[in-house]
Design a protein around this motif. Sequence first.
Motif, PDB file in Angstrom:
ATOM      1  N   HIS A  54       0.810  -1.215   0.000  1.00  0.00           N
ATOM      2  CA  HIS A  54       0.000   0.000   0.000  1.00  0.00           C
ATOM      3  C   HIS A  54       0.843   1.265   0.000  1.00  0.00           C
ATOM      4  CE1 HIS A  54      -3.831  -1.845   0.132  1.00  0.00           C
ATOM      5  NE2 HIS A  54      -3.553  -2.543   1.209  1.00  0.00           N
ATOM      6  N   ALA A  58       1.354   3.423  -3.116  1.00  0.00           N
ATOM      7  CA  ALA A  58       0.303   4.241  -3.706  1.00  0.00           C
ATOM      8  C   ALA A  58       0.153   5.614  -3.058  1.00  0.00           C
ATOM      9  CB  ALA A  58      -1.023   3.494  -3.645  1.00  0.00           C
ATOM     10  N   SER A  59       0.750   5.808  -1.873  1.00  0.00           N
ATOM     11  CA  SER A  59       0.645   7.129  -1.239  1.00  0.00           C
ATOM     12  C   SER A  59       1.496   8.120  -2.012  1.00  0.00           C
ATOM     13  CB  SER A  59       1.125   7.062   0.211  1.00  0.00           C
ATOM     14  OG  SER A  59       0.292   6.211   0.948  1.00  0.00           O
ATOM     15  N   GLU A  60       0.983   9.337  -2.132  1.00  0.00           N
ATOM     16  CA  GLU A  60       1.686  10.322  -2.956  1.00  0.00           C
ATOM     17  C   GLU A  60       2.236  11.466  -2.122  1.00  0.00           C
ATOM     18  OE1 GLU A  60      -1.451  11.228  -5.645  1.00  0.00           O
ATOM     19  OE2 GLU A  60      -0.890   9.645  -7.053  1.00  0.00           O
ATOM     20  N   PRO A 103       4.697  14.165  -0.019  1.00  0.00           N
ATOM     21  CA  PRO A 103       5.517  14.010   1.187  1.00  0.00           C
ATOM     22  C   PRO A 103       4.962  12.933   2.109  1.00  0.00           C
ATOM     23  CG  PRO A 103       4.737  16.291   0.933  1.00  0.00           C
ATOM     24  CD  PRO A 103       4.134  15.504  -0.169  1.00  0.00           C
ATOM     25  N   ALA A 104       3.623  12.845   2.184  1.00  0.00           N
ATOM     26  CA  ALA A 104       3.022  11.815   3.032  1.00  0.00           C
ATOM     27  C   ALA A 104       3.434  10.432   2.538  1.00  0.00           C
ATOM     28  CB  ALA A 104       1.500  11.943   3.034  1.00  0.00           C
ATOM     29  N   ILE A 154       6.973   9.645   3.690  1.00  0.00           N
ATOM     30  CA  ILE A 154       7.003   9.253   5.103  1.00  0.00           C
ATOM     31  C   ILE A 154       6.437   7.851   5.279  1.00  0.00           C
ATOM     32  CG2 ILE A 154       5.930   9.739   7.328  1.00  0.00           C
ATOM     33  CD1 ILE A 154       6.320  12.700   6.680  1.00  0.00           C
ATOM     34  N   ILE A 164       9.136   5.435   4.204  1.00  0.00           N
ATOM     35  CA  ILE A 164      10.241   5.336   5.169  1.00  0.00           C
ATOM     36  C   ILE A 164       9.788   4.514   6.371  1.00  0.00           C
ATOM     37  CG2 ILE A 164      11.679   6.632   6.790  1.00  0.00           C
ATOM     38  CD1 ILE A 164      11.682   8.934   4.761  1.00  0.00           C
ATOM     39  N   ALA A 165       8.579   4.827   6.865  1.00  0.00           N
ATOM     40  CA  ALA A 165       8.057   4.108   8.030  1.00  0.00           C
ATOM     41  C   ALA A 165       7.922   2.624   7.711  1.00  0.00           C
ATOM     42  CB  ALA A 165       6.705   4.700   8.448  1.00  0.00           C
ATOM     43  N   ILE A 167       2.136   4.518  12.235  1.00  0.00           N
ATOM     44  CA  ILE A 167       2.192   5.442  11.093  1.00  0.00           C
ATOM     45  C   ILE A 167       1.532   4.790   9.876  1.00  0.00           C
ATOM     46  CG2 ILE A 167       3.716   6.652   9.487  1.00  0.00           C
ATOM     47  CD1 ILE A 167       5.722   6.947  11.765  1.00  0.00           C
ATOM     48  N   GLU A 215      -2.199   4.774  10.236  1.00  0.00           N
ATOM     49  CA  GLU A 215      -2.762   6.105   9.991  1.00  0.00           C
ATOM     50  C   GLU A 215      -2.819   6.391   8.488  1.00  0.00           C
ATOM     51  OE1 GLU A 215      -4.198   8.451  11.498  1.00  0.00           O
ATOM     52  OE2 GLU A 215      -3.899  10.225  10.255  1.00  0.00           O
ATOM     53  N   MET A 216      -1.766   5.986   7.772  1.00  0.00           N
ATOM     54  CA  MET A 216      -1.694   6.272   6.342  1.00  0.00           C
ATOM     55  C   MET A 216      -2.676   5.426   5.535  1.00  0.00           C
ATOM     56  SD  MET A 216       0.501   8.543   5.517  1.00  0.00           S
ATOM     57  CE  MET A 216       1.790   9.519   6.232  1.00  0.00           C
ATOM     58  N   ILE A 217      -2.867   4.189   5.938  1.00  0.00           N
ATOM     59  CA  ILE A 217      -3.680   3.285   5.122  1.00  0.00           C
ATOM     60  C   ILE A 217      -5.151   3.347   5.524  1.00  0.00           C
ATOM     61  CG2 ILE A 217      -4.073   0.878   4.462  1.00  0.00           C
ATOM     62  CD1 ILE A 217      -1.065   0.414   4.847  1.00  0.00           C
TER      63      ILE A 217
END
Lengths: 303, 129
Positions: free
Chosen positions: A141, A144-146, A148-149, A152, A155-156, A217, A220-222
């Motif tokens: 997953h 697919a995040s775009e 600066p988020a 991060i 990296i996490a 993290i 929170e993102m997913i």
Amino acid sequence: MTDILMIGIRFLLFTDLMLVMGLAMFLLYALRSTEREDVRIVSGLVVLQPWLCGVGLLVSLGGMLALTASMQGVAVGEIDPNMLVSMAVETDTGKAWIVRMLALVVATAAAMQLGRHPRPAALILSLASASALASLVWSGHAAASEGPAGTIHRIADALHLIAAGIWIGAIAAFLILLRPASDDGRQARLDLAARSLEQFARVGTACVLVIAATGLINFEMIVGIAQTGQMPGSSYGYLLIAKLIAFSAMLLLAACNRWRLAPAFAGATSEKTAGVIRRSLVLEASAAAAVLALVATLGMLEP
Amino acid sequence: MIKSSLSPLAALAATALALSPTAALAHAKLVASTPAANAKVAKVTSVQLKFSEKLVASTVKAELVMTGMPGMADHPPMKIAFASAMGKDGKSMTLTPKRALVPGIYKVTWFAAGADTHRMGSAFAFTVK
């Protein structure tokens, strides 16, 4: 069908690369230099490394073929080289795959030098396999995040994988050292296991903290922490809860090892205490395998 | 030692929370088309598709078929040849048939994978008067 294949490939890749990296790092942080050169001690820890690297290369290649076929909507046999080139040029997943393959070639070469130059080879193997493991971030997953988020998130996710790999590799290393084999290195291996089990407390604690923080993290993102209440409504939610339960089982077993079994083993290094701790480690490894199987599945599901 | 080595991690976590989700986990979807789905239009020289995500160009496959003609509702599906071009943004595609479409019912089918590597697809129909 494709999904089951991809889940299997992801499981194999996670497990394989974590073992390569975790076992290589174990040589660096747990062994003294005299021990690294003692064949009776290290042979069990290093003999599988070139094979594990080879498996990593093959599974990674198979994974790319399966992914390309599913993205193109063709059978694996119908893939033509142009499709692979376009994957490599057009997608981050493809670029990450190239990095992974190169890292694994370096890792294989380093793994074959573990006997002759233990420390530099283990260092290169650790770095190369950590890069290969981190490249798996682009197959889940986090890819697919775009913006600066997304950076991060990735990296996490990479730190999450590396910390988990250090832990899982250590479980494997302890099991290898404690294996029942009666040769003249047995006692030296048990002594090393007793000492490194006690020392692992610090490395293990750091791994658990990193895993928990980066796990939050990723969550929170997913999913979003605000959406936690809706978790038990989806298969993603159920599997994530199952993963947390398996992770808690690993934590409980690790705590039991750290505060009860390891001190007892260090106090009286015997076949009996070794057997007890080995059983506990086998359970911990099983829980780890369950976590990895769930992760392999979760990455294929919609949150 | 553990505490100090974890502070960058805490900073990372804080930034992650501040940036919040909006996780772009979306599969590629068709968000708009010209002619629109189920529209009745007069003259069509090209069909435009707009997607929610950037597509991997080599995975894009599209098909345009005529499924009905005036006075012949059950026309056997007839493939219409067209030239296709991806938009510069990677999120759009234009299908240009050799000639303007003759009156009839048309169906567009597309398949493509986005950056999330999932192959998606859908179909819609429109009518040329």
